[in-house]
Design an enzyme around this catalytic site. Sequence first.
Site, short mmCIF file in Angstrom:
data_model
loop_
_atom_site.label_atom_id
_atom_site.label_comp_id
_atom_site.label_asym_id
_atom_site.label_seq_id
_atom_site.Cartn_x
_atom_site.Cartn_y
_atom_site.Cartn_z
N SER A 111 0.79 -1.23 0.00
CA SER A 111 0.00 0.00 0.00
C SER A 111 0.82 1.27 0.00
CB SER A 111 -0.92 0.00 1.22
OG SER A 111 -0.15 -0.21 2.38
N THR B 13 -1.93 2.97 3.86
CA THR B 13 -1.27 4.28 3.83
C THR B 13 -0.55 4.53 5.14
OG1 THR B 13 -2.98 5.23 2.44
CG2 THR B 13 -1.80 6.76 3.85
N THR C 83 1.44 7.03 0.14
CA THR C 83 0.58 5.90 -0.19
C THR C 83 0.63 5.57 -1.67
OG1 THR C 83 -1.68 5.07 0.07
CG2 THR C 83 -1.46 7.31 -0.72
N ARG D 241 -6.68 8.57 -10.72
CA ARG D 241 -7.36 8.88 -9.44
C ARG D 241 -6.32 9.33 -8.39
NH1 ARG D 241 -7.02 7.02 -3.84
NH2 ARG D 241 -9.09 7.18 -2.92
N THR E 106 -6.28 7.81 7.21
CA THR E 106 -6.13 6.61 6.39
C THR E 106 -7.52 6.09 6.11
OG1 THR E 106 -5.08 4.42 6.23
CG2 THR E 106 -5.85 5.09 8.41
N GLY E 107 -7.64 5.34 5.03
CA GLY E 107 -8.96 4.83 4.68
C GLY E 107 -9.41 5.36 3.34
#
Length: 334
Positions: free
Chosen positions: A96, A198, A216, A226, A249-250
Amino acid sequence: MTKSRRTFLNEAAQIAGALGLGRFAWNRFENQLNAESQTPPTHSINSVSTPTMVSTWNHGILANQAGLEAQSQGGNALDMIEAAARLVESDAEGLSVGIGGLPDRDGHVTLDACIMDHTGNAGSVCFVQGVEHPLSLARRVMEDTPHVMLSGAGAEQFARELDFPQINLLTPKAQKAWEKWRIESDYAPVINRENHDTIGLLALDHEGRLAGGCTTSGVAYKMHGRVGDSPIIGAGLFVDGRYGGATATGLGEAVMRTVGSFLVVELMRQGLSPQLACEEAVHRIMNSMPTEDLQVGYLAMDRDGAIGGHAIHSGFNYAHTIGDEAALIDATHG
Ligand code: ASP
């Protein structure tokens, strides 16, 4: 009796009208008055602090260790952030961040990163390919250019000018995972409950300077082009040395829509503890969109080194290191 500021301004506006002063002249007068009445930003730092770092997920433990090591060799909070990030970016096993990150749906590994210091200086790169250390590149954007953010080919050109090594970021392991994904090509960003993702980092150095960073490869199998929250100042990261810093994060789209990290720091400025500020920012998301299938976690540290972390769902953890002592903490959730 002293007149209130509002009464004074109202009376002054009436006099200005009577004197025939135009709106423009009046606005200039009011702006000047506002500027003079505000407390000048001090960005003051504590005289002595115990170096502290807090970073997202399991990989935060080793990252913090690298950051503290950089500090013990004379580095400041920015050096702590950069050393910590570089360690994780170079870990080819991590799916990641940096090399080894999962690619987008077309098979390209594209990286996002940013960095910010206690005075509000910020640098960021996004949609970068072939650069092992995007956070270091973001730092150079901050320190060597008049800009805050460079993207895509422009960021890569800047990396070449700086002689940053060019590498293939797609490892056999990540390629295999992508090829497996391609059979179904079912794009539904899975919430990141597993213990790697991340890396968001916050550091307080021995002189009380705060800094933050975020790096990330973004959501796996995203559309080509993106960009998530991680390189967006105010979304994936925000630092104000007078109050604190926060990182996220997420699922970046949820963080961007709510300008999450800025919100956490703003809430700390208003007096909330880092923990309560993270909780409120998570609730802001939970109150504005369906969150059954999405995860967001916030991490915050104030200028005195107090920390907090909170996520929508269980599973988010973070590493906290003060001096020689390190702990992995499960964030509260819901
Ligand atoms: N926030 C990152 C993004 O949306 C991904 C993550 O933290 O998992 O790109």
